[in-house]
Write a protein that holds these residues in place. Structure first.
Motif, PDB file in Angstrom:
ATOM      1  N   MET A  24       1.080  -0.805   0.033  1.00 55.38           N
ATOM      2  CA  MET A  24       0.037   0.146   0.382  1.00 55.38           C
ATOM      3  C   MET A  24       1.240   1.383  -0.082  1.00 55.38           C
ATOM      4  SD  MET A  24      -2.848   1.047   3.429  1.00 55.38           S
ATOM      5  CE  MET A  24      -1.230   1.737   3.940  1.00 55.38           C
ATOM      6  N   VAL A  25       2.196   1.453   0.993  1.00 58.64           N
ATOM      7  CA  VAL A  25       2.622   2.591   0.876  1.00 58.64           C
ATOM      8  C   VAL A  25       3.604   2.859  -0.367  1.00 58.64           C
ATOM      9  CG1 VAL A  25       4.014   3.351   2.515  1.00 58.64           C
ATOM     10  CG2 VAL A  25       3.016   1.961   3.743  1.00 58.64           C
ATOM     11  N   PHE A  26       4.112   1.139  -0.773  1.00 63.16           N
ATOM     12  CA  PHE A  26       4.997   1.886  -1.715  1.00 63.16           C
ATOM     13  C   PHE A  26       4.524   2.058  -2.620  1.00 63.16           C
ATOM     14  CE2 PHE A  26       6.359  -0.280  -5.578  1.00 63.16           C
ATOM     15  CZ  PHE A  26       7.743   0.324  -5.978  1.00 63.16           C
ATOM     16  N   SER A  27       2.718   1.817  -3.074  1.00 60.46           N
ATOM     17  CA  SER A  27       2.024   2.345  -4.874  1.00 60.46           C
ATOM     18  C   SER A  27       1.558   3.554  -4.680  1.00 60.46           C
ATOM     19  CB  SER A  27       0.343   1.516  -4.585  1.00 60.46           C
ATOM     20  OG  SER A  27       1.307  -0.496  -4.738  1.00 60.46           O
ATOM     21  N   ILE A  28       1.013   4.163  -2.859  1.00 59.64           N
ATOM     22  CA  ILE A  28       0.582   5.558  -2.876  1.00 59.64           C
ATOM     23  C   ILE A  28       2.346   5.885  -3.414  1.00 59.64           C
ATOM     24  CG2 ILE A  28       0.157   7.209  -1.560  1.00 59.64           C
ATOM     25  CD1 ILE A  28      -1.165   4.881   0.715  1.00 59.64           C
ATOM     26  N   ALA A  29       3.339   5.860  -2.982  1.00 63.27           N
ATOM     27  CA  ALA A  29       4.043   6.640  -3.435  1.00 63.27           C
ATOM     28  C   ALA A  29       5.013   6.520  -4.765  1.00 63.27           C
ATOM     29  CB  ALA A  29       5.935   6.425  -2.428  1.00 63.27           C
ATOM     30  N   TRP A  30       4.202   4.985  -5.415  1.00 63.62           N
ATOM     31  CA  TRP A  30       4.824   4.763  -7.295  1.00 63.62           C
ATOM     32  C   TRP A  30       4.053   5.502  -7.568  1.00 63.62           C
ATOM     33  CZ3 TRP A  30       7.124   3.545 -10.620  1.00 63.62           C
ATOM     34  CH2 TRP A  30       6.872   3.035 -12.016  1.00 63.62           C
ATOM     35  N   HIS A  31       2.749   5.542  -7.720  1.00 61.11           N
ATOM     36  CA  HIS A  31       1.827   6.487  -8.944  1.00 61.11           C
ATOM     37  C   HIS A  31       1.992   7.955  -8.373  1.00 61.11           C
ATOM     38  CE1 HIS A  31      -0.173   2.937  -9.750  1.00 61.11           C
ATOM     39  NE2 HIS A  31      -0.481   1.767  -8.289  1.00 61.11           N
ATOM     40  N   PHE A  32       2.657   8.751  -7.492  1.00 59.77           N
ATOM     41  CA  PHE A  32       2.729   9.542  -7.064  1.00 59.77           C
ATOM     42  C   PHE A  32       3.855  10.677  -7.626  1.00 59.77           C
ATOM     43  CE2 PHE A  32       4.173  13.766  -4.930  1.00 59.77           C
ATOM     44  CZ  PHE A  32       2.863  14.097  -5.301  1.00 59.77           C
ATOM     45  N   LEU A  33       5.012   9.318  -8.002  1.00 56.87           N
ATOM     46  CA  LEU A  33       6.241   9.562  -8.575  1.00 56.87           C
ATOM     47  C   LEU A  33       6.561   8.979  -9.624  1.00 56.87           C
ATOM     48  CD1 LEU A  33       8.389   9.172  -4.747  1.00 56.87           C
ATOM     49  CD2 LEU A  33       7.783  11.743  -5.820  1.00 56.87           C
ATOM     50  N   HIS A  34       6.355   7.949 -10.248  1.00 58.43           N
ATOM     51  CA  HIS A  34       6.278   7.004 -11.145  1.00 58.43           C
ATOM     52  C   HIS A  34       7.849   6.759 -10.885  1.00 58.43           C
ATOM     53  CE1 HIS A  34       3.355   5.574 -14.205  1.00 58.43           C
ATOM     54  NE2 HIS A  34       4.482   5.813 -14.881  1.00 58.43           N
ATOM     55  N   ASP A  35       8.211   7.000 -10.246  1.00 61.73           N
ATOM     56  CA  ASP A  35       9.934   6.428 -10.356  1.00 61.73           C
ATOM     57  C   ASP A  35      10.550   5.121  -8.985  1.00 61.73           C
ATOM     58  OD1 ASP A  35      12.910   6.666  -8.869  1.00 61.73           O
ATOM     59  OD2 ASP A  35      12.579   8.075 -10.290  1.00 61.73           O
ATOM     60  N   ARG A  36      10.345   4.536  -9.436  1.00 63.22           N
ATOM     61  CA  ARG A  36      10.834   2.828  -8.490  1.00 63.22           C
ATOM     62  C   ARG A  36      12.147   3.104  -6.957  1.00 63.22           C
ATOM     63  NH1 ARG A  36       9.367  -2.127  -8.709  1.00 63.22           N
ATOM     64  NH2 ARG A  36      10.603  -3.796  -7.930  1.00 63.22           N
ATOM     65  N   ASP A  37      12.661   3.492  -7.565  1.00 67.58           N
ATOM     66  CA  ASP A  37      13.750   4.226  -6.346  1.00 67.58           C
ATOM     67  C   ASP A  37      13.432   5.401  -5.843  1.00 67.58           C
ATOM     68  OD1 ASP A  37      15.243   2.435  -7.577  1.00 67.58           O
ATOM     69  OD2 ASP A  37      16.967   3.611  -8.788  1.00 67.58           O
ATOM     70  N   ARG A  38      12.982   5.851  -5.950  1.00 65.60           N
ATOM     71  CA  ARG A  38      12.479   7.307  -5.358  1.00 65.60           C
ATOM     72  C   ARG A  38      10.687   6.421  -4.210  1.00 65.60           C
ATOM     73  NH1 ARG A  38      12.774  11.164  -8.843  1.00 65.60           N
ATOM     74  NH2 ARG A  38      11.097  12.216  -8.742  1.00 65.60           N
TER      75      ARG A  38
END
Lengths: 181, 97
Positions: free
Chosen positions: A37-51
């Motif tokens: 959940m946490v990773f996906s929110i950040a992923w969908h926001f940033l579209h950058d796997r590392d960040r």
């Protein structure tokens, strides 16, 4: 729309209490339970796997420091969504995220059609063009399946503002994707 | 195409990278471990400093006590010499008389 991951759900707080007491295995279990959940929110926001991973890690480190304040599993889910959203906003204010230009977005949109297997990927890319608050509202709505009032609680904004962000965000995405209502 | 369904599909949860939880846990354990060692070092330094300080203070006090005893002994001897000399003078005066 069905709720993918409702705000409130039956709780099993045993891991939470054990983690708060310093049990690392229990905290590891908490991370594994909520990391997608946490990773996906950040992923969908940033579209950058590392960040996205960097932000997700920071969220769980912050959780570890504040475990004593978390009262229940439902509270934990709410807290994780809110802190992740805040960190995404902070990240966008630092200007480290990549902006998809209008030309890039138009190129992607021109390629999209109903049968395009990459449509979902293109929609994800289009999302990057939305203002941060709209992007988060749409992510909470369509990733987490939250109702507008729940999104308002997580993002700390009035219900009408949430509805406005959702409406404008959807309109922009439809326009960029060439979708008629 | 149902646009909202497509959006929901596009925004489906993604799996966190492999080993994510382990990486978070390692970041938690490292500072804790370092903190623990730092605290131990500080505690050891305090104990050593306090011990050395106590030993030094004890030596200074002992040294002063010995010095004072020596000075008192010298003053007593001087007083005895003076008294002895006075006694001899008085004794001679008595014998002459």
């Amino acid at each position: 729309m069905s709720a993918a991951a409702p705000l409130l759900f039956p709780t099993n707080d045993a891991n939470l209490h054990r983690a708060a007491d310093g049990d690392h295995d229990a905290f590891g279990a908490l991370i594994r339970e909520h990391q997608d959940m946490v990773f996906s929110i950040a992923w969908h926001f940033l579209h950058d796997r590392d960040r996205a991973e960097e932000i997700a890690q920071e969220v769980f480190l912050q959780l570890y420091r504040g475990l004593g304040e978390i009262e229940s599993n439902a509270h934990l889910t709410f807290w994780l969504r809110r802190v992740t959203a805040n960190r995404c906003i902070d990240e966008s204010r630092r200007g480290r995220w990549r902006i998809v230009t209008l030309d890039e977005a138009n190129d992607v949109a021109r390629d999209a059609d109903d049968t395009d297997p990459l449509l979902t990927r293109k929609l994800g890319q289009m999302l990057q063009r939305l203002p941060a608050q709209q992007r988060l509202a749409i992510t909470m709505r369509y990733q987490e399946g939250l109702e507008p009032f729940e999104i308002g609680a997580v993002l700390d904004m009035p219900l009408n503002t949430v509805k406005s962000h959702l409406r404008r965000g959807l309109e922009a995405l439809r326009e960029w994707m060439g979708v008629k209502r | 195409m149902n646009f909202e369904d497509e959006l929901q599909r596009a925004l489906a949860r993604k799996s966190a990278p492999d080993g994510f939880a382990d990486r978070v846990l390692s970041r938690i354990e490292t500072p804790r471990h370092q903190k623990s060692w730092t605290l131990r070092r500080i505690a050891a330094a305090i104990v050593i400093t306090a011990s050395l300080g106590g030993l030094t203070a004890h030596q200074i006090i002992e040294h002063r006590r010995i010095e004072e005893g020596e000075r008192a002994r010298r003053e007593l001897m001087t007083a005895l010499h003076i008294a002895s000399a006075k006694m001899r003078v008085a004794q001679r005066a008595v014998v002459h008389d």
